[in-house]
Write an enzyme that holds these catalytic residues in place. Structure first.
Site, PDB file in Angstrom:
ATOM      1  N   SER A 134     -11.957  28.711 -20.668  1.00  0.00           N
ATOM      2  CA  SER A 134     -12.752  27.489 -20.697  1.00  0.00           C
ATOM      3  C   SER A 134     -13.927  27.624 -21.681  1.00  0.00           C
ATOM      4  CB  SER A 134     -13.215  27.167 -19.279  1.00  0.00           C
ATOM      5  OG  SER A 134     -13.761  25.888 -19.195  1.00  0.00           O
TER       6      SER A 134
ATOM      7  N   ASP B   4      -4.175  19.848 -19.495  1.00  0.00           N
ATOM      8  CA  ASP B   4      -5.467  20.396 -19.099  1.00  0.00           C
ATOM      9  C   ASP B   4      -6.519  19.316 -19.360  1.00  0.00           C
ATOM     10  OD1 ASP B   4      -7.957  21.674 -19.009  1.00  0.00           O
ATOM     11  OD2 ASP B   4      -7.252  23.472 -20.011  1.00  0.00           O
TER      12      ASP B   4
ATOM     13  N   HIS C  14      -6.156  23.846 -15.453  1.00  0.00           N
ATOM     14  CA  HIS C  14      -7.107  24.314 -16.460  1.00  0.00           C
ATOM     15  C   HIS C  14      -7.188  25.842 -16.438  1.00  0.00           C
ATOM     16  CE1 HIS C  14     -10.672  24.658 -18.875  1.00  0.00           C
ATOM     17  NE2 HIS C  14     -11.451  25.001 -17.867  1.00  0.00           N
TER      18      HIS C  14
END
Length: 534
Positions: free
Chosen positions: A215, A435, A464
């Site tokens: 991320s 995502d 994600h």
């Protein structure tokens, strides 16, 4: 970018005057910070999980401001799990970051054990809490009661009074952080953490680093490999931030993607109507979700769960598949039986309240609000968010208020690094197609910026940053790359280079639940296992 507030929360101490004078340092070397840290004094970790694995923990002293390396200092909490292989097979240090910004990564040094074929044992795995986060000193908290209190004002500002109240709350939180953070707020940009990564490399005596980022951690990797390409050996970036959108535009792009994903979730609930009895089509389930939200606007359940708490609980379903069954059970229990206990338990577990609980959120804002100048004109926020809300109502206004303190934030604002991977070595990019937190288009763009990179796609998936969760196609590709640098061939065009199945949607049938409860059943949910929260 907005994340689950649960992900943003980490245990921390209030920021104070925890700074000290630094020793004199050598003249800066071209392309480097010029700061030479002292070695880390390793000792026993406080985390029981790290203790069980024989990890070592310590504090690394770094400058508060790298432009003044002889000035005030702060401390970073660092952990390491040493390689298990022979020295002949040793492949160096592997820094990690779980995302955020604001995510605690101190326990992520256990990540290596999830890499197939014991390949992780060839590396020293390094976890760390970024500056301002978790066990690092100082650790920023501002007002844990304001951010997650029960029955907050309705997110969607359908009246002027609601809009004014949310603006006032946003300003109040920013002012609380200015008071708590002081000069720390001037020095918590992405570039500061990248400089800290360089200090960790130096303190470990490593010529190069390997890196595994999830991320927001992918953005750290992008910036680090732009500024220090010669220091990068191997790099895995999962759930890639689009550097073109940091950070205001990235949040608007998220809103649209999350709306699509919650629709996918409602369709899954409908497919399993025999279990949940919420409707046989996604549209029917969706109508029940919004009808319940409106009901809670009029009368919060139990006096505490209002429309915002209801919406927050469902946000996880648009991020990951991991909580789908638990959320659906709570959804059904309230809609069908009037039992709010499941929803409240999910909210309490994901959104803790009280002093000191907002460290992750505070540091999320502290970084994003100063990485780049956010729009000051509220008319722009109104226009952009109402336009987005018209097509994507699920998250838009909740996301806007999550970030609105940036309008009032104190702290020197920087300029984002122009990411350029032309000098970076071959790296592995990973993304599931849908995502929502870091939309797939960002991974395609990062692939363009890094011409030696290869993109692995979890086709059709909605989770994600899902790598190392048991999908053999994905995890074996990671293992091969970390073993000897092997990557799939890069193909022509603006597309992924290798396609794998995504994390599978859960099966909530009684037979599947029984199998999952058996020893060895269920998914690994690696980041829940390896980090405090994310």
């Amino acid at each position: 970018m907005r994340r689950l507030l649960a992900a943003a929360v980490a245990i921390g101490l209030a920021a104070g005057g925890a700074v000290a004078s630094a020793p004199a340092q050598a003249t800066p070397v071209r392309g480097e910070t010029g700061y030479t840290p002292a070695p880390i004094a390793w000792g026993t970790c406080e985390s029981p999980g790290l203790q069980r694995r024989g990890a070592q923990c310590g504090m690394l002293t770094v400058p508060l401001d790298y432009r003044r390396p002889h000035g005030k200092t702060i401390k970073l909490a660092v952990s390491r799990i040493l390689h298990k292989s022979s020295d002949a097979d040793y492949q160096g240090v592997m820094l990690t970051n779980p995302g955020g910004p604001g995510g605690s990564g101190l326990t992520l040094s256990v990540l290596g054990e999830y890499v197939p074929d014991n390949v992780g044992g060839d590396y020293d795995w390094i976890g760390f809490d970024p500056r301002g986060v978790g066990s690092s000193e100082p650790s920023l908290t501002c007002d844990g009661d304001l951010t997650t209190a029960y029955n907050r004002p309705y997110y969607v500002p359908v009246t002027r009074s609601l809009e004014k109240e949310w603006l006032a709350r946003s300003k109040k939180y920013a002012e609380a952080c200015a008071k708590a953070g002081g000069e720390l707020l001037d020095h918590v940009k992405t570039t500061d953490t990248v400089a800290d990564m360089e200090s960790i490399r130096k303190a470990l005596g490593a010529r190069q680093i390997n890196y595994y980022g999830f991320s927001y951690g992918t953005y750290l990797g992008q910036v680090y490999s732009t500024l220090h390409p010669e220091r990068v050996r191997r790099m895995v970036l999962d759930g890639n931030v689009d550097p073109r959108g940091v950070w205001y535009d990235a949040n608007l792009a998220q809103d649209v993607a999350f709306d699509k994903n919650i629709g996918t979730y409602f369709a899954w609930v409908a497919k399993n109507d025999a279990v949940y009895h919420l409707g046989t089509s996604g549209k029917v389930v969706e109508r029940k979700y919004y009808a319940t939200l409106e009901k809670l606007r009029k009368a919060p359940a139990g006096g505490v769960i209002g429309p915002d708490e209801w919406a927050d609980v469902f946000t996880s379903a648009a991020y990951y598949i991991f909580d789908w069954t638990t959320i659906a059970e709570a959804f059904a229990a309230y809609v069908n039986d009037g039992d709010i206990a499941g929803v409240k338990a999910l909210y309490d577990g994901g959104y803790p309240q009280g002093p000191g609980t907002d460290n992750g959120y505070a540091m999320y804002l502290a970084t994003q609000c100063t990485d780049v100048q956010w729009p000051k004109n509220w008319n722009k926020w109104q226009r952009d968010n109402w336009r987005t809300y018209a097509k994507a109502p699920f998250l838009t206004w909740g996301n806007a208020w999550f970030n609105a303190p940036c309008r009032y934030w104190k702290g020197d604002v920087g300029r984002p690094v122009r990411v350029d991977g032309k000098k970076a070595p071959a790296i592995l990019l990973i993304s599931e197609t849908n995502d929502a937190a870091t939309p797939y288009s960002g991974s395609l763009y990062v692939r363009k910026l890094f011409p030696r990179s290869v993109l692995l796609e979890g086709v059709g998936g909605t989770t994600h940053s899902a790598s190392l969760n048991g999908v053999a196609c994905t995890d074996d590709t990671i293992a091969a790359y970390l073993s000897d640098g092997t990557l799939p061939d890069r193909v022509r065009g603006n597309r992924s280079d290798k396609q794998c199945e995504p994390l599978p949607q859960p099966d909530p049938s009684p037979a599947a639940a029984k199998a999952a409860a058996a020893p060895g059943g269920g998914s690994s949910r690696v980041l829940q296992d390896t980090t405090v929260q994310r």
